[in-house]
Every structure is written in structure tokens, then in C-alpha cells.
Design an enzyme around this catalytic site. Structure first.
Site, PDB file in Angstrom:
ATOM      1  N   LYS A  62       0.911  -1.283   0.014  1.00  0.00           N
ATOM      2  CA  LYS A  62       0.034   0.170  -0.047  1.00  0.00           C
ATOM      3  C   LYS A  62       0.930   1.219   0.042  1.00  0.00           C
ATOM      4  O   LYS A  62       1.648   1.146   0.809  1.00  0.00           O
ATOM      5  CB  LYS A  62      -1.114  -0.208   1.126  1.00  0.00           C
ATOM      6  N   SER A 131      -9.451   2.176   2.821  1.00  0.00           N
ATOM      7  CA  SER A 131      -8.528   2.795   2.149  1.00  0.00           C
ATOM      8  C   SER A 131      -7.221   2.050   1.330  1.00  0.00           C
ATOM      9  O   SER A 131      -6.611   2.323   0.558  1.00  0.00           O
ATOM     10  CB  SER A 131      -7.676   3.753   3.183  1.00  0.00           C
ATOM     11  N   SER A 155     -10.088  -0.041   7.234  1.00  0.00           N
ATOM     12  CA  SER A 155      -9.291  -0.006   5.524  1.00  0.00           C
ATOM     13  C   SER A 155      -8.634  -1.354   5.228  1.00  0.00           C
ATOM     14  O   SER A 155      -8.239  -1.404   4.072  1.00  0.00           O
ATOM     15  CB  SER A 155      -8.446   1.055   5.634  1.00  0.00           C
TER      16      SER A 155
HETATM   17  N1  LIG Z   1      -7.774   4.146   7.489  1.00  0.00           N
HETATM   18  C1  LIG Z   1      -9.023   3.743   7.640  1.00  0.00           C
HETATM   19  O1  LIG Z   1      -9.321   2.697   8.115  1.00  0.00           O
HETATM   20  C2  LIG Z   1     -10.228   4.430   6.929  1.00  0.00           C
HETATM   21  C3  LIG Z   1     -11.373   3.607   6.576  1.00  0.00           C
HETATM   22  O2  LIG Z   1     -12.006   2.985   7.257  1.00  0.00           O
HETATM   23  O3  LIG Z   1     -11.838   4.134   5.337  1.00  0.00           O
END
Ligand SMILES: NC(=O)CC(=O)O
Length: 412
Positions: A62, A131, A155
Site C-alpha cells: 500500500k 483505504s 481499511s
Molecule cells: N484508514 C481507515 O481505516 C479509514 C477507513 O476505514 O476508510
């Protein structure tokens, strides 16, 4: 999808060379721009290593996680061309285990909510989630067998659910977040994506040199507490169906399954998660927000605008709630081995402007407990929906073994 376990077996048997395994991923990743756009960039010269448990395993990283050989741009214009001097420790851990870093996967800007252009491999009209958008999508699209992501709210687990892949958000700090762009130091957790639960376990075990994380051939039948998280609101029909399908499959496979209510303080911790996240975000993004306001990604900038009023007193009170909730949650596991809950409200939202709601993930991120996404069903439009298996803090092996049990029950 590409199974890490299968690659390892074939490489060990000599049926597949590490070079050929990497070559297969290079070919798929090279074609990616014309498909789902899971990668920001990739290394056309990526080469296999000859030793280590992850030799021949192509890994996507990522793009908020530092890499020394290619830029780390945070999904944000402010960091375009930004070249870290060193690999983040989690990248080095993969390399030391023999893995090949094949490229940088797309991320929402600073791992917040401004979406990427990446498409959901199961239905290009839908988001892959965020994300860690590119990591989930690249594994789902059979480009790579393993990818790294991060979670502050949801995310790792949410995009894994939307893309139909296994993933783990490990116990807090099992993996170091050094060299990972900080959103919230209390919440940020590095996670892994792979085709199945056993594959995730093999990747995490190799990175951490913890053989106990590998899922054994036979796993114990778990006592499961189903947590609907009613305090987070009602799910969509597909989310509710996924949880019911997984619960019933586990019961048919011999697990004891019962619904479990959370202590009030745990529900309160769910409510105060944004206070912790946004108070810390104001400090983590102080340079970007104050020195580069106009260049900030709009949704994150708006979120910081709206949360300016959070005081240190509010934050301290929220942190005290979190501490009490963690203690109360540990007692819940006296009655069951693992929890089973929703990974997302439902299938991936239509369009690319919204990466989905972390409302069923964020509590567990704050609790620091290991969470494993298990694909549970395919909803309308061919879109996957997963469920989450949760174990006590530090019991990542238990979470993986129980998740493998649920995964097997769903396949039968
Ligand atoms: N960084 C993250 O966890 C944000 C999200 O859940 O979209």
C-alpha cells in the site's frame, strides 16, 4: 485467485520456479492499467529471491508504506515523487522472508476517505473499498498472492469484504507501523490480504517469524459469539445475510453459536472512536493541513475542518473509555473463543466516490484485537460480502484458526 500456500507447495516440490511465479504476477500486474488500476506503479525488473519461505511470492505494498526503491506518494498530490530513503520495517520483513516487492498498490489519500480510481474486480461499476483499495483489488484480481494494507477505521477488513478476499488486521502492534504514514498512532495497524485464510496466516507467520500463526491441518471447533453491533446501526440485507449464512454454516459444522451482547462500555468505545482518530489526525497531518491546506485531499480536509473543536479533555476522556472497554471486552472471551460479526454494512457501494462505511470495523480497531475477514456470500451484481472473526488481543493464531474453520464451513 493465486493461493500463497499453493505457490509455496509447488515451489518446494520443484514444480514451479520462484522466477516463474514472479513472472506470472509481473505479467498480470503489467496489464493492470488496462484493467482495474490496482497499482500506482510496479517494478518491471522485479526478481525472485532464491531462499526463504516467501521466495517466489510477489507482494503489493500500500502506497503509504515506505519503500526505498520506488516512491511513496500517499495517494496525495502533496507527496508526488516523494522518495523515502529506507524501506519500512514491514517491507524489510517481507524481503528477509524471501518475498519480492512487485509494486505499490493504490491507497485513498493518506488512507482516509478521498477515493482512488481503482475498480472492484467483481463488478467494475463498484468501489473496491478503502483505504487499502489496490491491495484488496490486486489479490482479488489474481495478480498477486499477498498484499499489505493498513487500518485505522476499517481499511483492511472492509475492502477485503467488498473484494471477496481473506485478510487480517492483526493485534495492535504485532507489526510495526514505523515507516507507515501516520493517521492515528492509537489506531493504525498494518494488515495482510491473500486469497484464503491459510494463505494470510502463512504470510503473517513468515513476516513475523511466528510459526504458531500457521493454521494447522485440523483446527479446533470454536465457541462462537455472534455480535450484531446494533449500536452501529442496522446492516443492509446482504450484510445481515452474510452474518446469518456464516453463523448457520459454523453451527452445521459443529461450532456452538450464540448471539452475544456487548457491555455498554464497549458500545461507548464504538461511539468515541472518531474522537481518538480525528484528534490524533490533527497532529499527524499538521504539516499537510497547515502548510498545504489548498493541496489537501478535499474529504480529509473537510473532516479536519469539522473536527477542530475536539479538545485534549475530550480526547483524554475517550482514551479512558477505550481502556475500560478493552478490559470489559477481554472478559467477554471467558464465555466464547471468538466473536463473529459484520465486515461491512453490505456489498460494495456503486460508483467510485465513496469507499464504504467502517461502522462495523472501527470498534475492533480501537480495541486492538485481531480481526480476520472471511468471504461469506456473493450478493446481487456478483459482489462479495464477508464476515469478521475476532479473537482476544494477542490471540492472532486463534483468530486465524477459527476463521479457517468458518471458511471451511462456508465451503461445505
Ligand atoms: N484508514 C481507515 O481505516 C479509514 C477507513 O476505514 O476508510
Amino acid at each position: 485467485m493465486i493461493s500463497l500456500a499453493d505457490l509455496q507447495r509447488r515451489i518446494a516440490q520443484g514444480a514451479l520456479s520462484p522466477e516463474a511465479a514472479i513472472g506470472q504476477s509481473l505479467e498480470a500486474v503489467g496489464a493492470d492499467r488496462a484493467t482495474i488500476g490496482a497499482f500506482v506503479r510496479y517494478d518491471e525488473k522485479a526478481r525472485a529471491q532464491g531462499a526463504g519461505p516467501l521466495r517466489g511470492i510477489a507482494v503489493g505494498i500500500k502506497d503509504i508504506i515506505d519503500t526505498a526503491d520506488v516512491p511513496t506518494e500517499m495517494g496525495a498530490a502533496i507527496y508526488r515523487g516523494h522518495q523515502p530513503r529506507a524501506d519500512a520495517p514491514v517491507v524489510m520483513a517481507l524481503k528477509q522472508a524471501g518475498a519480492t516487492i512487485i509494486g505499490k498498490t493504490t491507497t485513498t489519500a493518506f488512507a482516509a476517505n478521498d477515493p482512488t480510481a481503482t475498480l472492484n474486480p467483481h463488478n467494475h461499476a463498484h468501489t473496491p473499498g478503502g483505504s487499502s483499495s489496490g491491495s484488496a483489488a490486486a489479490v482479488a484480481a489474481a495478480m498477486i498472492p499477498l498484499a499489505l494494507g493498513t487500518q485505522t477505521g476499517g481499511s483492511v477488513i472492509r475492502p477485503a469484504s467488498f473484494c471477496g478476499v481473506a485478510a487480517i488486521k492483526p493485534s495492535y502492534r504485532l507489526l510495526p507501523t514505523v515507516g507507515v504514514k501516520c493517521f492515528s498512532w492509537t489506531l493504525d495497524t498494518v494488515g495482510l490480504f491473500a486469497s484464503g485464510v491459510r494463505d494470510v496466516a502463512l504470510g503473517l507467520s513468515a513476516m513475523t517469524n511466528r510459526p504458531e500463526l500457521v493454521v494447522p491441518p485440523e483446527v479446533a471447533t470454536p465457541r462462537i459469539g455472534v455480535v450484531t453491533q446494533a449500536f452501529a446501526g442496522a446492516p443492509e440485507a446482504s450484510g445481515a445475510a452474510a452474518l446469518q449464512t456464516a453463523s448457520r454454516a459454523a453451527e452445521r459444522a459443529g461450532a456452538s453459536v450464540r448471539e452475544l451482547a456487548m457491555p455498554d462500555i464497549v458500545a461507548e468505545a464504538w461511539r468515541i472512536h472518531p474522537i481518538v482518530q480525528d484528534f490524533e489526525a490533527h497532529q499527524s497531518f499538521a504539516w499537510e493541513y497547515r502548510q498545504n491546506y489548498d493541496a489537501m485531499p478535499p474529504l480529509l480536509r473537510g473532516r479536519l475542518d469539522e473536527s477542530k473543536g475536539i479538545t485534549a479533555r475530550d480526547y483524554d476522556a475517550a482514551m479512558n473509555v477505550a481502556l475500560s472497554a478493552r478490559q470489559a471486552l477481554s472478559a467477554v472471551f471467558d464465555e466464547v473463543d471468538v466473536l463473529l460479526t459484520l465486515s461491512a454494512p453490505g456489498a460494495a457501494p456503486k460508483g467510485l466516490s465513496y469507499t464504504g462505511d467502517p461502522r462495523y470495523n472501527r470498534l475492533w480497531t480501537l480495541m486492538g484485537v485481531p480481526c480476520v475477514n472471511v468471504p461469506a456470500l456473493i450478493a446481487e451484481g456478483g459482489l462479495p460480502v464477508g464476515v469478521t472473526v475476532i479473537a482476544p488481543f494477542g490471540a492472532d493464531a486463534r483468530a486465524l484458526a477459527a476463521a479457517s474453520f468458518v471458511e471451511g464451513a462456508l465451503r461445505n
